[in-house]
Design an enzyme around this catalytic site. Structure first.
Site, mmCIF file in Angstrom:
data_model
loop_
_atom_site.group_PDB
_atom_site.id
_atom_site.type_symbol
_atom_site.label_atom_id
_atom_site.label_comp_id
_atom_site.label_asym_id
_atom_site.label_seq_id
_atom_site.Cartn_x
_atom_site.Cartn_y
_atom_site.Cartn_z
ATOM 1 N N ASP A 147 1.011 -1.522 0.163
ATOM 2 C CA ASP A 147 -0.630 -0.075 -0.066
ATOM 3 C C ASP A 147 0.607 1.351 -0.194
ATOM 4 O O ASP A 147 0.678 2.527 -0.430
ATOM 5 C CB ASP A 147 -0.629 0.053 1.180
ATOM 6 C CG ASP A 147 -1.623 1.348 1.420
ATOM 7 O OD1 ASP A 147 -2.827 1.294 0.232
ATOM 8 O OD2 ASP A 147 -1.538 1.639 2.312
ATOM 9 N N ARG A 148 1.940 1.336 0.324
ATOM 10 C CA ARG A 148 3.006 2.565 0.405
ATOM 11 C C ARG A 148 2.840 2.647 -0.720
ATOM 12 O O ARG A 148 4.000 3.876 -1.186
ATOM 13 C CB ARG A 148 4.136 2.041 1.471
ATOM 14 C CG ARG A 148 3.856 2.058 2.868
ATOM 15 C CD ARG A 148 3.632 3.101 3.801
ATOM 16 N NE ARG A 148 3.771 2.439 5.170
ATOM 17 C CZ ARG A 148 3.041 3.141 5.992
ATOM 18 N NH1 ARG A 148 2.694 4.233 4.836
ATOM 19 N NH2 ARG A 148 3.035 3.185 6.475
ATOM 20 N N HIS B 135 -7.816 6.243 2.326
ATOM 21 C CA HIS B 135 -7.620 7.101 1.558
ATOM 22 C C HIS B 135 -6.635 7.244 0.496
ATOM 23 O O HIS B 135 -6.660 8.660 -0.644
ATOM 24 C CB HIS B 135 -8.041 8.509 1.879
ATOM 25 C CG HIS B 135 -10.154 8.550 2.588
ATOM 26 N ND1 HIS B 135 -10.389 8.023 2.024
ATOM 27 C CD2 HIS B 135 -9.750 7.997 3.914
ATOM 28 C CE1 HIS B 135 -11.470 7.920 2.491
ATOM 29 N NE2 HIS B 135 -10.949 7.608 4.039
ATOM 30 N N ARG B 136 -5.618 6.384 0.302
ATOM 31 C CA ARG B 136 -3.981 6.931 0.079
ATOM 32 C C ARG B 136 -4.843 6.716 -1.597
ATOM 33 O O ARG B 136 -4.317 7.900 -2.490
ATOM 34 C CB ARG B 136 -3.434 6.269 0.353
ATOM 35 C CG ARG B 136 -1.969 6.306 -0.119
ATOM 36 C CD ARG B 136 -0.486 5.422 0.539
ATOM 37 N NE ARG B 136 -0.698 6.144 1.253
ATOM 38 C CZ ARG B 136 -0.025 5.056 2.290
ATOM 39 N NH1 ARG B 136 -0.126 3.716 2.508
ATOM 40 N NH2 ARG B 136 -0.160 5.832 3.683
ATOM 41 N N ALA B 137 -5.225 5.515 -1.711
ATOM 42 C CA ALA B 137 -5.923 5.731 -3.410
ATOM 43 C C ALA B 137 -6.245 7.304 -3.926
ATOM 44 O O ALA B 137 -5.839 7.108 -4.896
ATOM 45 C CB ALA B 137 -6.729 4.149 -3.298
#
Lengths: 698, 347
Positions: A219-220, A300-302
């Protein structure tokens, strides 16, 4: 005092990235195809806030070549002249202590421009080199504790590139994640307390064949691209030509493409300038969040990544405003590794079964309405504890009669053997033994362990350990600050005393001993269950290969259990054996468990510190006992409970009972008795990240 | 040059595939190595060790621990030498001192530790002078040499990782024990393995340019020959070596000629297309298969003294390059593929 050129204080080995290697780098512009990967890298070069790229793909698809080629294109960054940490003169809040005092003294900072660094993190890196540590030379010469920057400091404002990132040791991954998340590297070790900004673009390449990345690390990475070979023979031919031309004369090859490269670099620099002015219309933001919702991404990173990447793309294309096509172009890259299975689809009435060799009429299972479809909540999170008792627990099930084969020929002997081909394989979810403080020998990559041999990776140093395994660097650093005081005691430059001695702590992953206990009785033949089971075992074996496990297999059918495969590291052998494994006869579950116990006993005697894992694949329908007195399934439960008492062993029960029909759930009870983890075959699949898993199906 | 105890390369009976693959790698180091798979006692190790005597001379900077080539592009290599402190600190007016010596065969023992492989901090200098310096490891010695790994499938996993790391780009980057250093490490990887002991990791498998299978010789006459020669070698190694000296020298001479011819070898479009098609058809991962096949075909042509690649050489090259790259079903054996290729090529 402030050292004027910081580099002079640490001479010799702080070499810049190898210029020699640079000159042999294949030019970025000459790389054919792989447009998505190139775009992802360029977007990161334009806006480091995009958050890095993970390049996944088969071997030999120019993954590493492209990343290394990127270095030559990166725009220059403004840094404080002579600052070891590449401080940004335009951001006074983030200056390092040296620069701050210099600014206070001189009112102005000398500025230099330099190429943004692409720092490579080799797999052999030790923690102190990544984080930085005590400046040894300075400590010896002046007795002061100074900070020597590590890789993270060098990567500041540039790229940190990890080739084969999935092979990187966990502790390094943690350290890097921590720095990447906070944008700062905080160091508290060896008497040095230091903190400096470390904002870098993390670029990793990996070959999924060698194992997956931890989801957290996945995910990073802002973007994720998949690469594969080109499908067009003409393109492949062109590629061969280019490569040959490059290998014959790298210099003139590069010279021919210099103009092209400069053009690209200029375009990047322009895009960077324009980036601030790129607008994003509000309705586009809605589009982005709709996309993310649709794909069930976590967090919410996407959303943020898509927005930044879309802006960068618009800037690269020279547009003042983000267009919806920009968003769709980058969305795939941002969502690929974050997408999750929506709600699990209801189980199909009947699994699409591979070769149906058995007669379906054998077990006439009246089609009843599936009264207990798998609870979606529970399935969504595979980790959910499954020990909650299911509603059926209440009524006592009659023991299933000795199933099918007997009904056909009345003979429980070898006459009725069937051999099923293995069903489809899949990616197995990870399971391992927990890490403890015991030292072990061996190799593999399933469970992390401290290692007693001098073979593991040197991860850090400690005061305690194997006295013959001296951590020289740490010892010297420990001795360094005392040198002025000790000087003259002998003729060596560095006086080391016993209290300085530091020993290496090595860590490695060891493979586990996996004991497969496979039910090969007649009941497994029905409904092509054996095909699915073989598929599952094959998948587990694949996983075992990646983790370098040792495997053994016990099979039980008819009257007895036998050791079908003695402990071996040759997974091929196991797979071959599995293909030929026949099924038929009764289910002597107890005998199987007893045999498993015997094998465990032998193994644990040989390697008492090892932590074996037992995988029992059965539907739990025991119908042949060891002794006549107790009902077979009772006997099996008792045995299972006894087996489960051994804390050194981890048990996993894989229920092979077909889903959708009335489930007897005998295997689940067995698992409960054994204290084992319980999975159905479908649960074994690592399904959290759909796309990636699917791709790995061969 | 050859040590008396080394069995002469020319005296090996049979195993033509293996010998050919090894020679091709000597001619063109760009083929990036050969993996020899086979049962015990089939001369795998003997052949690899015997290579030493047919290896050509290369120019190196005298005394350089990294075996650097003074004529190599990007003349900043000497800067690296200074860093390593190899004594070559101030190049004379005529540049570095040259030396010509044969390509080395560097052996990587299976039990090697990671710090010995990549190099580490120089203990002696750290203690005596209080300075940190890099002590080159096996990868430094293997630059422009042949790195020979016996039983490569038994290599420790983390050693394989570092090997892959540097094999990928030909640079060994070291970040450990307080030392930060990098030096070129382009080597020809020669590995032997017995598949019974377990497979190789796919990633490492892919790094080997060529792959050959060896098996015991089936023909009794040749078997007798093997025994006789072995016996002769054991009773009088020197005499035996002398007996084969001429033959070995001829091979070495032919290798040198092939090396000279190689840059002029051309491959027509059709040949290259044939390679690309075949790679697509069998479904290799990535493009390394194509690239290595082309190189192998060219090298074969050079070895046979031609300056044009012909179809026979292409199919022979594919036979050597593709078997271990075909996308196999899990656990299918490499040998199956080899057999299939043979059959396909024969028709």
């Amino acid at each position: 005092m402030i050292v004027q050129r910081a580099n002079q204080a640490t001479p010799a080995l702080v070499s810049s990235p190898p210029r020699a290697a640079r000159s042999g780098v294949f030019p970025f512009a000459a790389i054919l195809g792989q447009e998505e990967m190139k775009l992802a890298l360029l977007l990161n070069a334009i806006d480091p806030g995009v958050g890095g790229v993970l390049v996944r793909g088969e071997k030999g698809t120019a993954k590493s070549t492209t990343v290394r080629a990127l270095a030559a294109l990166l725009p220059e960054v403004r840094t404080v002249h002579g600052c070891q940490l590449a401080c940004d003169p335009d951001d006074p809040a983030q200056l390092c202590a040296q620069c701050r005092s210099r600014l206070a003294r001189d009112r102005v900072l000398a500025v230099q421009s330099r190429q943004a660094p692409v720092v490579e993190l080799p797999l052999n890196a030790t923690e102190d080199m990544v984080l930085g540590g005590l400046d040894f030379d300075r400590a010896v010469k002046t007795g002061q504790r100074g900070f020597m920057p590590g890789l993270l400091a060098r990567a500041h404002r540039g790229f940190l590139y990890v080739d084969e990132v999935n092979l990187l040791d966990d502790h390094l991954v943690d350290v890097i994640l921590d720095a990447a998340a906070s944008g700062r590297n905080r160091l508290e070790r060896e008497g040095v307390s230091f903190s400096h900004p470390a904002r870098f673009v993390l670029v990793g390449t990996m070959n999924p064949e060698e194992g997956e990345l931890r989801p957290q690390l996945l995910d990073r990475f802002g973007l994720c691209v998949e690469v594969s070979g080109l499908a067009d023979p003409e393109m492949r031919l062109r590629l061969m030509e280019l490569r040959e031309a490059f290998d014959q004369d790298p210099d003139s090859f590069q010279a021919q493409r210099r103009e092209e490269a400069q053009g690209l670099a200029l375009r990047l620099a322009l895009a960077r300038q324009r980036l601030g002015q790129v607008r994003l219309a509000p309705h586009h933001r809605g589009f982005i969040s709709a996309l993310c919702l649709e794909n069930n991404v976590a967090g919410h990173r996407a959303d943020l990544v898509i927005e930044r990447a879309a802006r960068a793309l618009a800037a690269y294309e020279g547009r003042p405003e983000v267009a919806s096509e920009d968003i769709s172009r980058v969305a795939a890259m941002a969502l690929r590794h974050r997408r999750r299975d929506p709600v699990p689809p209801p189980p199909p009435p009947e699994e699409p079964e591979p070769p149906r060799e058995s007669e379906p009429s054998e077990e006439p299972e009246p089609p009843r309405e599936p009264e207990q479809p798998p609870d979606p909540e529970q399935d969504q999170d595979g980790q959910n504890a499954r020990d909650e008792q299911d509603p059926e627990e209440g009524f006592e099930l009659p023991l299933p009669e000795p199933p099918e084969p007997e009904s056909e020929a009345g003979d429980q002997g070898q006459a009725l053997e069937q051999v099923f081909a293995a069903g489809p394989t899949f990616k197995v979810r990870g399971f391992s033994q927990a890490k403890d403080r015991k030292l072990r020998r061996g190799s593999g990559r399933r469970s992390a362990t401290r290692t007693a041999q001098k073979l593991g990776r040197y991860v850090k140093s400690s005061l305690y350990g194997d006295p013959s395994d001296l951590a020289l660097d740490a010892t010297l650093r420990a001795a360094a600050p005392h040198q002025r005081r000790r000087r003259g005691s002998n003729r060596l430059a560095v006086a080391v005393q016993t209290q300085d001695l530091r020993l290496k702590v090595r860590e490695k992953r060891v493979g586990n001993f996996l004991l497969f206990v496979v039910d090969a009785s007649g009941s497994m033949g029905a409904q092509a269950r054996m095909a699915a089971t073989k598929g599952a075992i094959l998948s587990l074996l694949l996983d075992a290969y990646q983790k370098r496990d040792k495997v053994a297999m016990v099979c039980f059918r008819g009257r007895e259990a036998s050791l079908a495969l003695p402990p071996t590291s040759s997974i091929e052998l196991a797979a071959k054996l599995l293909q030929e494994l026949p099924v038929g006869g009764r289910t002597p579950l107890s005998a199987g468990l007893a045999q498993a116990h015997e094998q465990l006993r032998i193994h644990l005697r040989k390697a008492p510190e090892s932590r074996p894992i037992v995988l029992l694949l059965s539907d739990g329908r025991a119908n042949a006992g060891l002794h006549g007195e107790t009902p077979p399934h009772q006997e099996a439960l008792t045995l299972a409970a006894k087996l489960g008492d051994d804390q050194r062993v981890r048990f996993v029960v894989v229920d092979t009972e077909a889903s959708g029909v009335v489930r007897l759930d005998l295997a689940r009870r067995l698992a409960a008795a054994m204290g084992a983890d319980y999975f159905r075959i479908d649960d074994l699949k690592a399904q959290d990240l759909v796309d990636i898993a699917r791709k790995d199906n061969l | 040059m050859s040590k008396p105890n080394v069995y002469p390369f020319a005296a090996m009976v049979g195993q033509e595939d293996m010998k050919e693959a090894l020679i091709l790698n000597v001619i063109n180091p760009g083929l990036s190595g050969v993996l020899v798979r086979g049962e015990k006692g089939t001369g795998k190790s003997t052949a690899a060790r015997a290579l030493a005597e047919i290896l050509p001379l290369i120019p190196v900077v005298s005394g350089c621990p990294f075996n650097l080539d003074p004529t190599e592009s990007g003349g900043d290599l000497c800067g690296q030498c200074t860093i390593a402190g190899c004594g070559f600190k101030s190049p004379g007016p005529n540049g570095p001192v040259l030396e010509r010596r044969p390509v080395r065969v560097v052996e990587l023992p299976v039990g090697a530790t990671e710090d010995r492989v990549v190099g580490s901090i120089d203990l002696e200098r750290a203690l005596k002078e209080g300075e940190k310096h890099f002590e080159p490891g096996i990868l430094a010695a293997a630059h422009r040499a042949i790195l020979y790994v016996d039983e490569v499938n038994l290599l420790e996993d983390h050693v394989v990782d570092v090997l892959l790391d540097s094999a990928a780009m030909g640079v060994n980057t070291v970040e450990r024990e307080g030392v930060s250093f990098s030096h070129p490490a382009r080597f020809t990887l020669v590995g032997t393995m017995n598949p019974e002991e377990g497979e190789l990791r796919p990633q490492l498998l892919d790094r080997f340019g060529l792959c050959v299978l060896v098996a015991g010789i089936r023909e009794s006459g040749a078997r007798v020959e093997v025994m006789e020669r072995r016996l002769a070698h054991e009773t009088d190694p020197e005499g035996f070596a002398r007996q084969w000296e001429q033959a070995s020298r001829e091979i070495a001479q032919r290798i040198i000629q092939a090396k000279e011819l190689l840059p002029r070898v051309m491959a027509s479009r059709e040949m290259m297309l044939a390679i690309a098609r075949q790679c697509l058809e069998v479904g290799t991962d990535g493009h390394r298969g194509d690239i290595i096949s082309l190189k192998t075909a060219k090298t074969l042509a050079a070895w046979q003294g031609r300056d044009q690649v012909d179809p026979a050489q292409v199919s022979r090259a594919l036979e050597l390059v593709l078997p271990h790259r075909v996308r196999r079903k899990p656990f299918e054996e490499v040998s199956h593929e080899q057999a299939r290729f043979r059959a396909a090529n024969a028709t």
